[in-house]
Design an enzyme around this catalytic site. Structure first.
Site, PDB file in Angstrom:
ATOM      1  N   HIS A  28      30.860 -15.857 -11.472  1.00  0.00           N
ATOM      2  CA  HIS A  28      31.047 -17.352 -11.311  1.00  0.00           C
ATOM      3  C   HIS A  28      32.400 -16.664  -9.810  1.00  0.00           C
ATOM      4  CE1 HIS A  28      27.640 -19.721 -11.806  1.00  0.00           C
ATOM      5  NE2 HIS A  28      27.537 -18.765 -13.256  1.00  0.00           N
ATOM      6  N   ASP A 127      31.515 -24.743  -6.770  1.00  0.00           N
ATOM      7  CA  ASP A 127      30.666 -23.883  -7.360  1.00  0.00           C
ATOM      8  C   ASP A 127      29.361 -25.421  -7.972  1.00  0.00           C
ATOM      9  OD1 ASP A 127      29.226 -22.448  -9.317  1.00  0.00           O
ATOM     10  OD2 ASP A 127      30.647 -21.490  -9.783  1.00  0.00           O
TER      11      ASP A 127
END
Ligand code: UDP
Length: 474
Positions: A28, A127
């Site tokens: 990520h 995110d």
């Protein structure tokens, strides 16, 4: 463009700060770091934010020239964590609080110092795995946008689950699933959840709560790669493709000194030695194997792979292998494997995958098809042998083998649920071209590589989407 100045051809906005907020996992962090760099290169003030536990496994080294402010917030839990559900819930509770405190602090003191007299405005790119970040930002009057680190196809499928139009656990094994804009998908092509099914499905599917509210939805893919599904989704939601989010030096090269993500894995081996070893090999003769940062392979799967590598490098004598096996996985190797194959292969804990994939010696990539690994291989034109394990990897593998035709998906033996030595060996041989003169897989890989580079070039689809976003917020 109020408050926007020109700075050596770059727009410079003196009062907008974009906070790029990443989940603390390798897969990520790297795409979001790259996105942060792209925004900073356009003159935006960027803060890259993640949580403190990331420092236990990774070091973030950002060149000062990127002018990105790096910040950490606490994710330290004091309550005992007894299950995966506990882990998710306590992470959300603690980190949403620290995130709110961080934004409050930023509003009070201004995280950067050299502003004009106008107080800064904040925009949060979060995110998508932390969907609550949108509400935390909105409570403070800040706009925000989710960043999705999976492919558009996977997002589309999981969003169908979120909307209740698809139930992953009740697809009849013999029937395929028809989802608009996607090829018919067999059960084994759908996202797969191997343990704590319900908890993991909820964790993945809740990302789409932000779809209804967001004005921008960023996805790490590019239009030419997923044209149909991108078009279908973009008619309904403000989807913006911004990938491939890999360092510019491996793409169009327009971002100065952008040669690595800026993430160092603490178990990284001496990459110089790995590259020197690759330098001794013929072009296209090395099989690179890695299953990413999280996959734990069954003992028997490691055995089958080891036997395959031993056999294929014996029968096809110009082939060698480079195998990344994390420390926790190395003990699964057959006795004496490393010593007995040392003239043919190298086993390492971790390497700089981009440098490895871009080395001329690499001929194919045996991969779990994590989205970062997949998009890196696509962007560097490396054919793949797909051995997917869970979540989105199964769908990525379907696209690699049957849609983009840049690799082969290994058949999984029905009895043990693993890929056998024979299947692995046959798949690797197919990727190397088998007995045929013309290697379609290699040709397709090279073509897609060119499209990936074009997407990020000035005027390319992802480039334009990033520009549009930057223009809109300044
Ligand atoms: N990676 C790396 N060195 C290695 C193995 C992996 O740098 O030895 C990087 C790889 O380049 C990719 C990331 O780790 O950027 C793995 O992400 P992916 O989404 O493929 O898989 P995950 O680890 O999330 O399962």
């Amino acid at each position: 463009m109020e408050n926007a100045k020109e700075n050596g051809g770059r727009k410079l906005s003196s009062n907008v700060v974009v906070v790029v907020f990443a989940y603390p996992k390798h897969g990520h962090m790297s795409p979001m770091l790259q996105f942060a760099k792209r925004l900073a290169s356009k003159g935006l003030r960027v803060t890259f934010l993640t949580t403190s536990s990331v420092n236990q496994s990774l070091q973030i080294n950002l060149l000062p020239s990127y002018q990105i402010d790096l910040q950490f917030i606490s994710d330290v839990r004091t309550e005992p964590i007894l299950s995966l559900k506990d882990e998710h819930e306590s992470f959300d509770a603690v980190v949403s609080r620290s995130f709110g405190d961080f934004l409050d602090g930023a509003l009070r003191t201004n995280i950067n110092s050299d502003y004009d007299s106008t107080p800064p405005r904040y925009f949060v790119v979060f995110d998508s795995i932390m969907p609550w970040a949108m509400d935390v930002a909105a409570e403070r009057g800040m706009d925000s946008a989710p960043f999705f680190t999976e492919s558009c196809a996977v997002n589309h499928i999981l969003n169908q689950v979120y909307e209740g139009s698809l139930c992953l656990s009740s697809v009849p094994p013999a029937a395929g699933v028809s989802i608009p804009s996607l090829p018919v998908l067999a059960v084994e092509d759908l996202p797969f959840f191997s343990y704590e099914r319900e908890v993991v499905v909820n964790f993945m599917v809740r990302q789409f709560s932000s779809f209804k509210k967001a004005k921008w939805i960023f996805v790490n893919t590019f239009d030419q790669l997923e044209m149909k599904v991108v078009n279908w989704m973009a008619k309904r939601w403000p989807i913006k493709t911004v990938g491939p989010t890999i360092p510019s030096a491996y793409l169009e090269g327009e971002l100065e000194n952008d040669k690595s993500y800026g993430l160092k894995h603490l178990k990284m081996e001496d990459n110089g030695k790995i590259l020197e070893w690759l330098d001794t090999k013929e072009n296209g003769s090395v099989i690179y194997i890695s299953f990413g940062s999280l996959v734990v392979l069954p003992h028997e799967q490691v055995d089958e792979l080891a036997n395959c590598l031993k056999s294929i490098t014996t029968t096809t004598t110009n082939l060698s292998f480079l195998w990344v096996l994390r420390e926790s996985e190395i003990e699964k190797l057959p006795n004496n494997f490393i010593q007995s194959t040392s003239h043919k292969g190298l086993v390492v804990n971790w390497c700089c995958q981009l440098q490895v994939l871009s080395h001329n010696a690499i001929g194919c990539f045996v991969t779990h098809c994590g989205w970062n690994s997949t998009i890196e291989a696509l962007s560097l034109g490396v054919p793949m042998v797909a051995v997917p394990q869970w979540i989105d990897q199964t769908t990525n593998a379907k696209f690699v083998a049957d849609v983009w035709e840049v690799g082969v998906r290994v058949k999984i033996g029905s009895d043990k649920g693993i890929a056998t030595k024979e299947e692995l060996e046959a798949s690797i041989q197919r990727v190397f071209g088998g007995d045929h003169g013309k290697n379609e897989i290699k040709i397709n890989s090279t073509n897609l590589m060119k499209l990936a580079k074009e997407a990020m070039k000035e005027g390319g689809s992802s480039y334009k989407n990033i520009e549009e976003f930057v223009d809109s917020i300044i």
